[in-house]
Design an enzyme around this catalytic site. Sequence first.
Site, PDB file in Angstrom:
ATOM      1  N   ARG A   1       0.941  -1.131   0.049  1.00 14.23           N
ATOM      2  CA  ARG A   1      -0.058  -0.064  -0.208  1.00 14.23           C
ATOM      3  C   ARG A   1       0.679   1.154   0.181  1.00 14.23           C
ATOM      4  O   ARG A   1       1.726   1.335   0.745  1.00 14.23           O
ATOM      5  CB  ARG A   1      -0.737   0.034   1.281  1.00 14.23           C
ATOM      6  CG  ARG A   1      -1.913  -1.199   1.245  1.00 14.23           C
ATOM      7  CD  ARG A   1      -3.000  -0.541   2.278  1.00 14.23           C
ATOM      8  NE  ARG A   1      -2.533  -0.093   3.541  1.00 14.23           N
ATOM      9  CZ  ARG A   1      -3.415   0.347   4.645  1.00 14.23           C
ATOM     10  NH1 ARG A   1      -4.917   0.454   3.898  1.00 14.23           N
ATOM     11  NH2 ARG A   1      -3.264   1.088   5.691  1.00 14.23           N
TER      12      ARG A   1
ATOM     13  N   THR B   1      -1.769   7.361   0.431  1.00 14.65           N
ATOM     14  CA  THR B   1      -3.034   7.170  -0.146  1.00 14.65           C
ATOM     15  C   THR B   1      -3.864   5.803  -0.078  1.00 14.65           C
ATOM     16  O   THR B   1      -4.997   5.752  -0.364  1.00 14.65           O
ATOM     17  CB  THR B   1      -3.089   7.192  -1.757  1.00 14.65           C
ATOM     18  OG1 THR B   1      -2.252   6.367  -2.274  1.00 14.65           O
ATOM     19  CG2 THR B   1      -2.165   8.611  -2.253  1.00 14.65           C
TER      20      THR B   1
ATOM     21  N   ASP C   1      -0.244  -3.265  12.255  1.00 17.61           N
ATOM     22  CA  ASP C   1       0.091  -3.462  10.798  1.00 17.61           C
ATOM     23  C   ASP C   1       0.399  -4.983  10.916  1.00 17.61           C
ATOM     24  O   ASP C   1       1.405  -5.746  11.835  1.00 17.61           O
ATOM     25  CB  ASP C   1       1.304  -2.775  10.647  1.00 17.61           C
ATOM     26  CG  ASP C   1       1.893  -3.135   9.098  1.00 17.61           C
ATOM     27  OD1 ASP C   1       2.213  -4.508   8.794  1.00 17.61           O
ATOM     28  OD2 ASP C   1       1.989  -2.450   8.604  1.00 17.61           O
TER      29      ASP C   1
ATOM     30  N   ASP D   1       4.104  -6.438   9.788  1.00 17.35           N
ATOM     31  CA  ASP D   1       5.061  -6.273  11.128  1.00 17.35           C
ATOM     32  C   ASP D   1       4.820  -7.057  12.313  1.00 17.35           C
ATOM     33  O   ASP D   1       5.815  -7.650  12.678  1.00 17.35           O
ATOM     34  CB  ASP D   1       4.817  -4.867  11.615  1.00 17.35           C
ATOM     35  CG  ASP D   1       5.503  -3.805  10.342  1.00 17.35           C
ATOM     36  OD1 ASP D   1       6.391  -4.326   9.736  1.00 17.35           O
ATOM     37  OD2 ASP D   1       5.164  -2.695  10.607  1.00 17.35           O
TER      38      ASP D   1
HETATM   39  C1  PRP Z   1      -1.369  -4.815   4.503  1.00 16.97           C
HETATM   40  C2  PRP Z   1      -2.427  -6.177   4.160  1.00 16.97           C
HETATM   41  C3  PRP Z   1      -3.205  -6.012   2.943  1.00 16.97           C
HETATM   42  C4  PRP Z   1      -3.554  -4.499   2.772  1.00 16.97           C
HETATM   43  C5  PRP Z   1      -4.834  -4.255   3.422  1.00 16.97           C
HETATM   44  O1  PRP Z   1      -0.575  -4.993   3.398  1.00 16.97           O
HETATM   45  O2  PRP Z   1      -1.563  -7.238   4.436  1.00 16.97           O
HETATM   46  O3  PRP Z   1      -2.325  -6.461   1.918  1.00 16.97           O
HETATM   47  O4  PRP Z   1      -2.385  -3.994   3.689  1.00 16.97           O
HETATM   48  O5  PRP Z   1      -5.067  -2.886   2.980  1.00 16.97           O
HETATM   49  P1  PRP Z   1      -6.245  -2.432   2.001  1.00 16.97           P
HETATM   50  O6  PRP Z   1      -7.389  -3.097   2.073  1.00 16.97           O
HETATM   51  O7  PRP Z   1      -6.337  -0.882   2.163  1.00 16.97           O
HETATM   52  O8  PRP Z   1      -5.518  -2.693   0.389  1.00 16.97           O
HETATM   53  P2  PRP Z   1       0.819  -3.665   3.184  1.00 16.97           P
HETATM   54  O9  PRP Z   1       0.415  -3.054   2.213  1.00 16.97           O
HETATM   55  O10 PRP Z   1       0.783  -3.326   4.850  1.00 16.97           O
HETATM   56  O11 PRP Z   1       1.937  -4.816   3.047  1.00 16.97           O
HETATM   57  P3  PRP Z   1       2.780  -5.952   3.840  1.00 16.97           P
HETATM   58  O12 PRP Z   1       1.805  -7.178   3.778  1.00 16.97           O
HETATM   59  O13 PRP Z   1       4.029  -5.961   3.147  1.00 16.97           O
HETATM   60  O14 PRP Z   1       2.855  -5.382   5.213  1.00 16.97           O
HETATM   61  N1  URA Z   2      -3.012  -3.216   6.996  1.00 14.47           N
HETATM   62  C1  URA Z   2      -2.798  -3.561   8.014  1.00 14.47           C
HETATM   63  O1  URA Z   2      -1.736  -4.513   8.290  1.00 14.47           O
HETATM   64  N2  URA Z   2      -3.444  -3.343   8.996  1.00 14.47           N
HETATM   65  C2  URA Z   2      -4.450  -2.341   8.923  1.00 14.47           C
HETATM   66  O2  URA Z   2      -5.142  -1.928   9.824  1.00 14.47           O
HETATM   67  C3  URA Z   2      -4.602  -1.797   7.486  1.00 14.47           C
HETATM   68  C4  URA Z   2      -3.960  -2.463   6.526  1.00 14.47           C
END
Ligand code: PRP
Ligand code: URA
Length: 206
Positions: free
Chosen positions: A101, A105, A197, A200
Amino acid sequence: MNVVLQHPLVAHRVTLMRDRNTPPKLFRELVNEITEFLAYEALREVNTKDVDVETPIAKTRGTLVDEHVVLVPILRAGMGMLDAMLHVLPYARVGVLGMQRNEETAEPIPYYAKVPPAKGGELAIVIDPMLATGGSACDAIAQLKKLGYSRIKFLNLIAAPEGIGKVEKEHPDVQVFTAARDERLNSHFYIVPGLGDAGDRIFGTL
Ligand code: PRP
Ligand code: URA
């Protein structure tokens, strides 16, 4: 269609997972356990075949799963659900979609895709712990449809109403199974109360 698991064993684990003091090892175990409950619910209508089976006592008829499944974790956090899915579906194939993400945005930025093209009739199961704005889920589902998948389910742990609404609107044919439907998103597009997150917390990178 959106299914929220309503069960004390799930609620218990979701509560422990939300706790900011839960360390990554326990967090990962909880993700695994909840994912198995999600799979149990989501796979109720999986294709089966009847077979003969001989017990030590008698011959009888039994049932075996007869489904070609492709599991699709969204990197990175979706990897946290993969072991549990492979535990219940050991013969599933796996494709991965990388998505990050944009921090301002919340737009998903696809950075990797390695998913086998559909041959016809397979069940694709997208796994990702968090459904926030729904951007990542909708993009992943759209990518799978382009590859020829027509039977798609989305399994996640915590969903915001905004994300569920977006998937329902853009992909009404995709069933969403979630362990908890939360209140809303905050101004940084994080789920409230959520768990922070997920990536994380799974990978210890806070
Ligand atoms: C997180 C999560 C989803 C996304 C959800 O990933 O694992 O993929 O955000 O958010 P959305 O519904 O608004 O798209 P992130 O982009 O933080 O990446 P990561 O899994 O590498 O931590
Ligand atoms: N991705 C996450 O990991 N946590 C949230 O709350 C939203 C997006």
